[in-house]
Design a protein around this motif. Structure first.
Motif, mmCIF file in Angstrom:
data_model
loop_
_atom_site.group_PDB
_atom_site.id
_atom_site.type_symbol
_atom_site.label_atom_id
_atom_site.label_comp_id
_atom_site.label_asym_id
_atom_site.label_seq_id
_atom_site.Cartn_x
_atom_site.Cartn_y
_atom_site.Cartn_z
ATOM 1 N N LEU A 192 14.734 13.944 -7.299
ATOM 2 C CA LEU A 192 13.696 13.758 -7.141
ATOM 3 C C LEU A 192 13.411 13.858 -8.430
ATOM 4 N N LEU A 193 12.148 12.934 -9.185
ATOM 5 C CA LEU A 193 12.042 13.357 -10.389
ATOM 6 C C LEU A 193 10.984 13.746 -10.315
ATOM 7 N N ILE A 194 10.114 14.597 -10.506
ATOM 8 C CA ILE A 194 8.412 15.129 -10.399
ATOM 9 C C ILE A 194 8.433 16.117 -11.714
ATOM 10 N N GLU A 195 7.285 16.020 -12.133
ATOM 11 C CA GLU A 195 6.525 16.682 -13.443
ATOM 12 C C GLU A 195 6.149 17.543 -13.684
ATOM 13 N N THR A 196 5.151 18.637 -14.370
ATOM 14 C CA THR A 196 4.623 19.407 -14.331
ATOM 15 C C THR A 196 3.980 19.695 -15.554
ATOM 16 N N SER A 197 2.839 20.025 -15.457
ATOM 17 C CA SER A 197 1.216 19.543 -16.005
ATOM 18 C C SER A 197 0.413 21.120 -15.544
ATOM 19 N N GLY A 198 -0.064 20.726 -16.383
ATOM 20 C CA GLY A 198 -1.627 22.022 -16.726
ATOM 21 C C GLY A 198 -1.215 23.030 -18.470
ATOM 22 N N LEU B 199 14.583 9.769 -5.621
ATOM 23 C CA LEU B 199 13.138 9.273 -5.712
ATOM 24 C C LEU B 199 11.913 10.008 -6.473
ATOM 25 N N ASP B 200 10.828 8.225 -6.989
ATOM 26 C CA ASP B 200 10.303 8.792 -8.339
ATOM 27 C C ASP B 200 9.074 9.514 -7.893
ATOM 28 N N PHE B 201 8.949 10.899 -7.917
ATOM 29 C CA PHE B 201 7.369 11.269 -8.241
ATOM 30 C C PHE B 201 6.631 11.595 -9.396
ATOM 31 N N LEU B 202 7.473 10.636 -10.028
ATOM 32 C CA LEU B 202 6.617 10.505 -11.471
ATOM 33 C C LEU B 202 5.820 9.189 -11.585
#
Length: 432
Positions: free
Chosen positions: A375-381, A39-42
């Motif tokens: 799940l594809l999910i990344e970080t930021s900040g 599932l693509d959350f990127l």
């Protein structure tokens, strides 16, 4: 995987977070070559608002190619370009009472930012641009100078000049309006801040950590710009094209930027495409002053037109995004309440939200645990401390829930493991 290890540059980044060979995608899903579904959350870092291989766009694109439509035409007039411009004017600009000229830049967001900064400097005769803490505007040298992230800035190899850095909304804490500071230094001839050409701002700072400016702060910023004769540039490359609920992220604030940059999901299908919108009085370019072989993308014109006509002809899609955004807010607030214990807070707006963790190590553990669950999910900040929710806007309610469920389970797993650390090891770590 061997060929990637043998000859692909060390500069690769997303491939390190998701070490699979992907070969198929549809809607909110991707599959690797072993048939595993993710599932693509990127969503292409915000490029796939309408999902992978959108079934409305795909046949139009195939038909255009099969009929020998123009693929590359420099900046010449083509039927595909004309139809996109007409659709953009009729669907986006006119209904909002917006009068802007459209410049087709090179097909990347950073090139649009370069052009926006350049035209602002040329129009005003001033050199410096006001940018903000934690802003991200690209990694070519001009836009990199406007970017705050030290990881990217350190790779420049040269001094990065031409900007004044100011504190973003909330940077100095709640209750402090940082536009007052900007107004003060612009009013003081001894502040050391020369009269700038423009202010460059993101309404929601995506790569900077999902920092969302308030509507009042944005209105105050516009007031300061007008008071001092400074152009206001909104970088809407990631936050635009519906990510916050409206087509433009600044609509809720009711401001009127002098210049706007768009890219990422503008092309609809994930095809590279970028534009600069500028009020007519600022369109003072001489022919070819900002040049490039790939100005505009005729294949992207086809899918961009389809996106506008199928999703933005009325407010149905916008209402659906806002409804989903409220659901995301509800779920993330519940997660923070259930597992927070001072470790988590929520950030963002609409379908552009995140969970702020105490540090990047914790956020990384959560995204790695989520990846193991598909799940594809990344970080930021600044320290990669924010788990960033950036799923396609067309995602089904069922899969939106499923993705957030996976993140919640990952947080529960990571927190449980942290609680299992023996007390003497915690004591030892604190002593060190």
């Amino acid at each position: 995987m061997r060929i990637f290890e043998e000859i692909e540059s060390e500069v690769q980044s997303y491939a390190r977070s998701f070490p699979r060979v992907f070969n198929r995608a549809q809607g909110e899903f991707m599959w690797d070559e072993d048939g595993n579904q993710y599932l693509d959350f990127l969503a292409g870092a915000g490029t796939l608002n309408y999902g992978h291989n959108n079934p409305i766009f795909k046949p139009l694109l195939i038909d255009y190619i099969q009929n020998d439509g123009i693929t590359h035409g420099l900046d010449m007039h083509t039927k595909a370009k004309g139809e996109f411009l007409q659709a953009f004017n009729d669907t986006i600009l006119k209904p909002r009472g917006m009068e802007y000229m459209v410049q087709f830049t090179g097909p990347t967001g950073t090139n649009a930012v370069e052009a926006a900064m350049k035209v602002a400097r040329n129009v005003t005769g001033q050199q410096n641009i006001v940018t903000f803490t934690n802003g991200f505007h690209g990694v070519s040298l001009g836009s990199l100078a406007a970017t705050g992230n030290s990881h990217h800035r350190n790779a420049a190899g040269v001094s990065l000049n031409g900007v004044h850095r100011m504190p973003y909304d909330g940077y100095l804490g709640d209750g402090i309006d940082t536009t007052e500071y900007l107004d003060k230094v612009l009013s003081d001839s001894s502040s050391g801040i020369n009269s700038p050409a423009a202010v460059l701002v993101e309404v929601v700072q995506g790569e900077g950590g999902i920092n969302a400016a308030s509507a009042q702060w944005l209105r105050n910023l516009q007031t300061v710009c007008r008071k001092h004769g400074i152009l206001l540039i909104v970088d809407d490359i990631q936050a635009g094209c519906g990510r916050t609920g409206d087509f433009f992220s600044f609509e809720e604030a009711g401001i009127e930027p002098d210049i706007i940059t768009l890219s990422k999901s503008l092309g609809g299908y994930g095809l590279p495409f970028a534009v600069v919108l500028m009020k007519p009085e600022f369109d003072q370019w001489k022919p070819g002053e900002h040049n490039g072989t790939f100005r505009g993308n005729n294949l992207a014109f086809v899918t961009a037109k389809a996106a506008l006509e199928n999703y933005w002809a009325d407010d149905t899609f916008s209402k659906a995004i806002k409804r989903k955004g409220r659901y995301v807010s509800q779920r993330l607030n519940e997660i923070v309440e259930n597992y927070g214990e001072g470790n988590f807070t929520t950030k963002g707006r609409g379908m552009f939200q995140g969970i702020n963790c105490v540090n990047g190590e914790l956020a990384g553990k959560i995204t790695r645990a989520a990846f193991k669950q598909g799940l594809l999910i990344e970080t930021s900040g600044a320290d990669d401390q924010v788990v960033k929710f950036l799923c396609p806007l067309v995602i089904s309610d069922e899969n939106l829930k499923k993705g957030i469920d996976i993140v919640e389970a990952a947080i529960k797993e990571v927190c449980a493991k942290a609680d299992e650390i023996p007390e003497e090891k915690i004591y030892f770590a604190e002593a060190v």
